[in-house]
Write an enzyme that holds these catalytic residues in place. Structure first.
Site, PDB file in Angstrom:
ATOM      1  N   GLY A   1       0.808  -1.214   0.000  1.00 58.56           N
ATOM      2  CA  GLY A   1       0.000   0.000   0.000  1.00 58.56           C
ATOM      3  C   GLY A   1       0.843   1.266   0.000  1.00 58.56           C
ATOM      4  CB  CYS A   2       3.775   2.249   2.022  1.00 56.21           C
ATOM      5  SG  CYS A   2       2.909   2.115   3.612  1.00 56.21           S
ATOM      6  CB  THR A   3       5.132   0.354  -2.867  1.00 61.98           C
ATOM      7  OG1 THR A   3       6.056  -0.102  -1.870  1.00 61.98           O
ATOM      8  CG2 THR A   3       5.829   0.446  -4.205  1.00 61.98           C
TER       9      THR A   3
ATOM     10  CB  ALA B   1       5.612   6.107  -2.454  1.00 60.33           C
TER      11      ALA B   1
END
Length: 174
Positions: A63-65, A68
């Site tokens: 999710g963070c990738t 970003a």
């Protein structure tokens, strides 16, 4: 009372006293944290610019990738709107270096291992037994006022949502 009961009680108590996120219309809490370049970065460094201050749980997770990558994809549009993107997590500077290198990220990622800024922004959470930053975003105007708060965001459409809100706010202020 056994030690596991005490730990549970302390955890529950900490959750009760967790800081609330600052409200829209209030002054954004100031901060200084280290970036992936190992340099101090302060909110005051961006005076006169819009700031997209986003908190995220962990470098190099799915999710963070996605989140970003979407901010990186939309970076030129944020630039045109006089806006900077600043990500904050509890990860180390070294972790941010690896994440930025692996994912070709060019905006600032700030390391908050002591949880100070994450707590100020009411964004400290947990995943199992691990403390992480909740996926929250604060859109801060050039005078340092929080204009929009996004809590528990969906990483897929989020960058586009922020761009649309920024566009709307800038049109209203013209």
């Amino acid at each position: 009372m056994c030690s596991s009961d005490l730990a549970l009680l302390l955890t529950a108590g900490a959750a009760l006293y967790a800081a609330e996120p600052p409200a829209e219309g209030t002054k954004a809490p100031g901060f200084t944290l280290k970036s992936q370049e190992g340099k101090d970065v302060s909110l005051a460094d961006f005076k006169g610019k819009w700031v997209v201050l986003y908190f995220y749980p962990k470098d190099m997770t799915p999710g963070c990738t996605i989140e970003a990558h979407n901010f990186q994809r939309d970076q030129p549009q944020f630039d045109k709107k006089n806006a900077v993107i600043v990500g904050v997590s509890l990860d180390t500077v070294d972790s941010h270096v690896q994440f930025c290198t692996k994912e070709n990220l060019t905006f600032k990622l700030l390391s908050d291992p002591q949880h100070v800024v994450t707590e100020k922004y009411g964004s400290l959470g947990s995943f199992g037994t691990m403390q992480v930053a909740n996926r929250n975003t604060f859109l801060i105007d050039p005078k340092g006022t929080i204009r929009k708060v996004y809590l528990k965001v969906d990483p897929n459409p989020h960058s586009k949502e922020v761009l649309a809100e920024l566009d709307d706010l800038q049109r209203k202020s013209d």
